[in-house]
Write a protein that holds these residues in place. Structure first.
Motif, PDB file in Angstrom:
ATOM      1  N   CYS B  76     -54.590  32.688 -30.029  1.00  0.00           N
ATOM      2  CA  CYS B  76     -54.666  31.240 -29.819  1.00  0.00           C
ATOM      3  C   CYS B  76     -53.268  30.664 -29.577  1.00  0.00           C
ATOM      4  O   CYS B  76     -52.628  31.017 -28.592  1.00  0.00           O
ATOM      5  CB  CYS B  76     -55.391  30.587 -30.992  1.00  0.00           C
ATOM      6  N   GLN B  80     -50.023  31.361 -26.802  1.00  0.00           N
ATOM      7  CA  GLN B  80     -49.319  30.308 -26.032  1.00  0.00           C
ATOM      8  C   GLN B  80     -47.816  30.343 -26.301  1.00  0.00           C
ATOM      9  O   GLN B  80     -47.009  30.104 -25.404  1.00  0.00           O
ATOM     10  CB  GLN B  80     -49.894  28.932 -26.365  1.00  0.00           C
ATOM     11  N   GLN B 172     -56.417  33.957 -26.070  1.00  0.00           N
ATOM     12  CA  GLN B 172     -56.570  32.534 -26.355  1.00  0.00           C
ATOM     13  C   GLN B 172     -57.732  32.308 -27.327  1.00  0.00           C
ATOM     14  O   GLN B 172     -57.727  31.387 -28.121  1.00  0.00           O
ATOM     15  CB  GLN B 172     -56.808  31.777 -25.038  1.00  0.00           C
TER      16      GLN B 172
END
Lengths: 254, 192
Positions: B76, B80, B172
């Motif tokens: 997640c 990023q 993600q």
């Protein structure tokens, strides 16, 4: 494609499920962990636990339950019921809850939404709104729909979005328990007026009700309790029928 | 030993439980020596990018992660932060992947919340996972497709839901919350 979510809701009192549960294959229908495990196996997309107990040990009992549920299931779950403070939320998230839902406390103290979303992120803050129509106006109600407020549903929804809520769980008190379908007009209007996901709640009775709330009501997710607990609608069958209507649903093939 | 980087960001309990269900004990730690010596490292993340980077700096971990040699899985926000930059708070990331993380447009509901199907799966991480499998996601910012993309999904257009650059793997979605498919992905990472 993002799928429509099916969410069974479990009412919890003193660490046990309360609403009459008549679920096949369960040894102990009052055990929330066993019920949650069963729902996860049946491909529920998410679960909501709503704690309605009013004892002094409530916080600890709920935190213990959350830990047990997190150990047992591999789908996301939300916990709500009497959450009032940053500390309440902190312990539930630390114990493995994915999201918390706040209701009355948000109405009484709207800045709580800002505080929680700043500290934990919008993604885990659900604001639950109970509303019913009074003279044609949707008014927000508190204490499980018993106490009316002056707040307009749509104004409140926009405010909670601005304050950082990541999702809205909207229950129509006019539809809840009727098994006549969800409040699709109000739901569709909510979806056009706010830009965060909306969970439809109140009124599920048949499979077409779910189809309608995802199409006419533009809902992102649908929550129900008794139709699932009593086996009136099976989740795999529901998903199969939604899929036949070209609605994206998660059907696990692995 | 499998180390989960502990920097006070996010729901690590569910991740630990998911690993336990696979019979794997993990060590939640912010200690540089323990992280360096682990066979594998998981870099979780949730909440805002800015405060997460601050916490990493506070623990002195911002320099350490990009130098790790063993397999590292970013989940997640963790994925990023592998990127060079994020629009979220205009924050510099770890710079492992030379991409900028962008916000979803107002054409779609933000955050994206729920199960989305993943496609064009590449590499060992997706061994035994069917194209079109559903994974659970909650996010407002996304990594655009690039040469490091090993899976994508559609929301406001096609974007990267998994990345791989050398020993760095990023997803993600939350494998710990993604039922059987997510569990298989964790198993694949453990088998690397």
């Amino acid at each position: 494609m993002l799928s429509k979510r099916i969410i069974p809701c479990l009412d919890i009192k003193d660490g046990r499920t309360v609403k009459g549960i008549n679920f096949v294959n369960l040894r102990d229908a009052g055990d929330p962990v066993e019920l949650a495990t069963q729902y996860a196996l049946e491909q529920a997309d998410e679960l909501v636990f709503l704690d309605i107990s009013a004892t002094e040990q409530k916080r600890k009992t709920l935190a213990d339950l959350v830990l047990k549920v997190a150990a047992a299931i591999d789908i996301p779950f939300t916990v709500g019921g009497g959450i009032r403070s940053v500390e309440d939320v902190s312990i539930l998230l630390k114990n493995g809850a994915d999201k918390v839902s706040i209701n009355s406390a948000a109405v009484k103290n709207p800045s709580l939404i800002n505080k929680l979303s700043e500290q934990f992120g919008s993604q885990c803050i659900v604001v639950a709104i109970d509303a019913k129509q009074i003279d044609g106006q949707w008014k927000v109600h508190l204490v499980g729909g018993k106490v009316p407020t002056e707040l307009d549903l749509f104004d409140w929804a926009k405010e909670v979005e601005q304050r950082g809520a990541g999702e809205i769980l909207f229950t129509s008190m006019d539809h809840d328990g009727t098994k006549q379908g969800f409040a699709n007009n109000a739901l569709a209007r909510l979806s056009t007026e706010v830009n965060i996901p909306i969970i439809a709640s109140g009124g599920a009775g048949t499979v077409p009700h779910f189809i309608d709330t995802f199409t006419k009501g533009k809902a992102d997710a649908a929550l129900a309790a008794s139709v699932f607990h009593f086996g009136e609608i099976s989740i795999p069958e529901l998903k199969k029928q939604l899929n036949q209507q070209q609605l994206a649903v998660r059907i696990d093939e692995l | 030993m499998l180390a989960i980087i502990d920097y006070g960001a996010g729901n690590t309990k569910s991740l630990q439980f998911a690993l336990e269900r696979l019979g794997v004990n993990s060590l939640l730690t912010s200690d540089a020596d323990q992280i360096n010596s682990a066979d594998k490292v998981i870099f979780p993340g949730q909440g805002a990018a800015g405060s997460a980077m601050q916490k990493l700096k506070h623990f002195g971990l911002d320099q350490l992660i990009s130098k790790l040699q063993q397999p590292v899985l970013g989940i997640c926000l963790g994925m990023q932060l592998f990127c060079e930059h994020t629009e979220e708070g205009d924050v510099q990331g770890l710079g492992i992947v030379k991409k900028t993380v962008k916000r979803f447009s107002t054409e779609v509901k933000v955050p994206q919340m729920g199960w989305n199907s993943i496609h064009n799966l590449k590499g060992e991480l997706f061994e035994g996972i069917t194209d079109g499998a559903y994974m659970y996601l909650v996010h407002s910012y996304f990594v655009p497709n690039s040469t490091e993309t090993v899976a994508n999904a559609n929301y406001d257009g096609s974007y990267s839901v998994a990345l791989q650059k050398d020993n760095f793997y990023g997803v993600q979605f939350h494998p710990e919350k993604s039922s059987k498919a997510g569990s298989r992905l964790l198993q694949n990472f453990l088998a690397l």
